[in-house]
Design an enzyme around this catalytic site. Sequence first.
Site, PDB file in Angstrom:
ATOM      1  N   TYR A 161       0.799  -1.231   0.000  1.00 29.55           N
ATOM      2  CA  TYR A 161       0.000   0.000   0.000  1.00 29.55           C
ATOM      3  C   TYR A 161       0.834   1.285   0.000  1.00 29.55           C
ATOM      4  CZ  TYR A 161      -3.556  -3.466   0.791  1.00 29.55           C
ATOM      5  OH  TYR A 161      -4.358  -4.571   0.648  1.00 29.55           O
ATOM      6  N   ASP A 298      -2.722 -15.221  -2.071  1.00 29.38           N
ATOM      7  CA  ASP A 298      -3.766 -14.287  -2.482  1.00 29.38           C
ATOM      8  C   ASP A 298      -4.581 -14.845  -3.660  1.00 29.38           C
ATOM      9  OD1 ASP A 298      -5.157 -11.956  -2.479  1.00 29.38           O
ATOM     10  OD2 ASP A 298      -3.466 -10.654  -2.974  1.00 29.38           O
ATOM     11  N   ASP A 357      -9.550  -4.544   0.125  1.00 31.48           N
ATOM     12  CA  ASP A 357      -8.328  -3.769   0.347  1.00 31.48           C
ATOM     13  C   ASP A 357      -8.650  -2.379   0.894  1.00 31.48           C
ATOM     14  OD1 ASP A 357      -7.240  -5.909  -0.985  1.00 31.48           O
ATOM     15  OD2 ASP A 357      -6.004  -4.687  -2.311  1.00 31.48           O
TER      16      ASP A 357
HETATM   17  C1  9PG Z   1      -1.445  -7.425  -4.835  1.00 30.28           C
HETATM   18  C2  9PG Z   1      -2.657  -7.127  -3.987  1.00 30.28           C
HETATM   19  C3  9PG Z   1      -2.330  -7.032  -2.485  1.00 30.28           C
HETATM   20  C4  9PG Z   1      -3.610  -6.888  -1.690  1.00 30.28           C
HETATM   21  C5  9PG Z   1      -4.560  -8.027  -2.018  1.00 30.28           C
HETATM   22  C6  9PG Z   1      -4.838  -8.058  -3.512  1.00 30.28           C
HETATM   23  O1  9PG Z   1      -9.005  -6.086  -8.931  1.00 30.28           O
HETATM   24  N1  9PG Z   1      -9.337  -6.480  -7.784  1.00 30.28           N
HETATM   25  O2  9PG Z   1     -10.529  -6.717  -7.486  1.00 30.28           O
HETATM   26  C7  9PG Z   1      -8.333  -6.623  -6.791  1.00 30.28           C
HETATM   27  C8  9PG Z   1      -8.714  -6.901  -5.489  1.00 30.28           C
HETATM   28  C9  9PG Z   1      -7.717  -6.997  -4.528  1.00 30.28           C
HETATM   29  C10 9PG Z   1      -6.411  -6.842  -4.860  1.00 30.28           C
HETATM   30  C11 9PG Z   1      -6.034  -6.578  -6.154  1.00 30.28           C
HETATM   31  C12 9PG Z   1      -7.004  -6.467  -7.136  1.00 30.28           C
HETATM   32  O3  9PG Z   1      -5.474  -6.865  -3.867  1.00 30.28           O
HETATM   33  O4  9PG Z   1      -5.757  -7.929  -1.323  1.00 30.28           O
HETATM   34  O5  9PG Z   1      -3.342  -6.886  -0.304  1.00 30.28           O
HETATM   35  O6  9PG Z   1      -1.633  -8.172  -2.062  1.00 30.28           O
HETATM   36  O7  9PG Z   1      -3.603  -8.153  -4.231  1.00 30.28           O
HETATM   37  O8  9PG Z   1      -1.775  -7.479  -6.184  1.00 30.28           O
END
Ligand code: 9PG
Length: 524
Positions: A161, A298, A357
């Site tokens: 972040y 993840d 997030d």
């Molecule tokens: C890394 C991140 C971080 C983060 C995770 C995840 O597009 N989307 O809906 C989407 C949702 C969550 C996201 C990324 C994309 O974040 O939660 O802490 O690790 O991946 O890419």
Amino acid sequence: MKPTTINSQATQAETDKIIHGEQITIQLDAQPLQFYRHGWQSWSLAAWVDPAQRVPAIRPKLLHPMQTDPLYASETQPNGSWLGAVELSDGNILLIGALGLEAHVALSGNSLKGWYESGDGDWFVGRGPEQDVFAHYTTLLEERLGKGRGTPSPRVWCSWYSLYTSIDEIILLQVLHDLDDLPFDVFQVDDGWQVGIGDWQPNDKFPSGMEALADRIRASGRIPGLWLAPLLVVPSSKLFREHPDWLLRNKNGQLVSAGFNWGEQLYTIDTTHPEVLEWLAKLMKRVRAWGFDYIKLDFLYAGALPGIRQNGMPRETAYRHGLQVIREALGEAFFLTCGAPILPSLGLCDAMRIGPDVAHYWESMRDSRMLNNPTTPGVKNAIRTALNRLWLNPLVQTDPDVVYFRSKLNELSDEQKRLLQDLALICGFKATSDLPSWLNERERARLSDFLTSQPMIKRTERYKFTIDKRNVDFSEAIPLSKPLNLPLRGVGAILGWAANFPVIMRANDNLGKWALTKLRKDHT
Ligand code: 9PG
């Protein structure tokens, strides 16, 4: 099979019990005050909603597989994964909760219905004060699915972040140095170190390799942590080209979409395929051999998407089977699941992300109002869902995502930052991505206090707490956005439609990246 039907006037002895069946129906004698929607995976919405309101479909459709259970994405009745509850006029709640996998609950008029997708299973039906009913449900879930090892959550510095994918070994070593005496237990490298999604080797921003990086982290007195999304595959990866037979397909033989991210369509692997399981175990062992003892996995929902699997296992059972192999291969590592289907992950991980997030802002009006999307990054979405998932706490360490102390590159007010910090204290999971060089002296001191504090916490109402002697009220994070008026609804529909085209999503991604880079340049 005829569904078991119970009347909501049933005595305490008739509720608070386990019922076996494929379906269960509870006839309520009046429309309940609220319905508890429980989203499928970490990022999906968990919230108490007005049962009279139709559930709007979230936009864009392209992202459904990664934000909700795609099987129920167009359901307009209030519904949720595995469990559902209603608030009754006497202040009590009535909950039906599956004690097995592949189950769903919906409120249809005045009947609360639960069903298993394939075959039958057990249901818990409970009525009473909210906290008691959920506590009863969690003890039953523990008997069936187990719980984490109870290892207290370490305090984590996570690269996402602040640096997002612009990490490299030089920047990370600089941060590691700058953290100095801040009491973090784990230094966790997030997305950006790998060659590609599916190709889990270090890219050329990490020329010394991952083992060297883990060594440096350990030498600084911290536990090395690493992010991977082991169940995802993108078309540009070597894995995708080399193992088309490992990919999850539907009954027509087409690849099952796991959403869209990193400018590409996402796909997933079949966790019942023996070669896939072997590959997963080897990957986990490799990462452990590099020296990483804290593992954040993840986008795990991908492994439980509907599709045809080699051995015909139902989708969540298949995911859990894969997760079991992963857990075993990880050995003693601290294992955090993210983007994870909730029930199927219980008992196999130490911690779980329980909300979407966070971001350096409160809310994206475009996402919440025009796209009806409460799952995208933002502090309001993160707080709302995490608070509504605190009942999971006896089963797993609950991760509400990172907190912010920095004022640099941050649109959050002090009060909003404080809410997030308080949520982390309540969850017992402390993490941040703030770069030490972005913190002024006062912010650094506050972060240090936060990391060492062990306050007394009491829940006084659903969204109210006392932390030591301080009253904390999260109510402002709870409301979902109101439906738009007509002209704006049209704009939302067009936006939502446009976002289904990869070219538009890629342009939006690039715009976001450009804005972030510019912001960082202006501030460093
Ligand atoms: C890394 C991140 C971080 C983060 C995770 C995840 O597009 N989307 O809906 C989407 C949702 C969550 C996201 C990324 C994309 O974040 O939660 O802490 O690790 O991946 O890419």
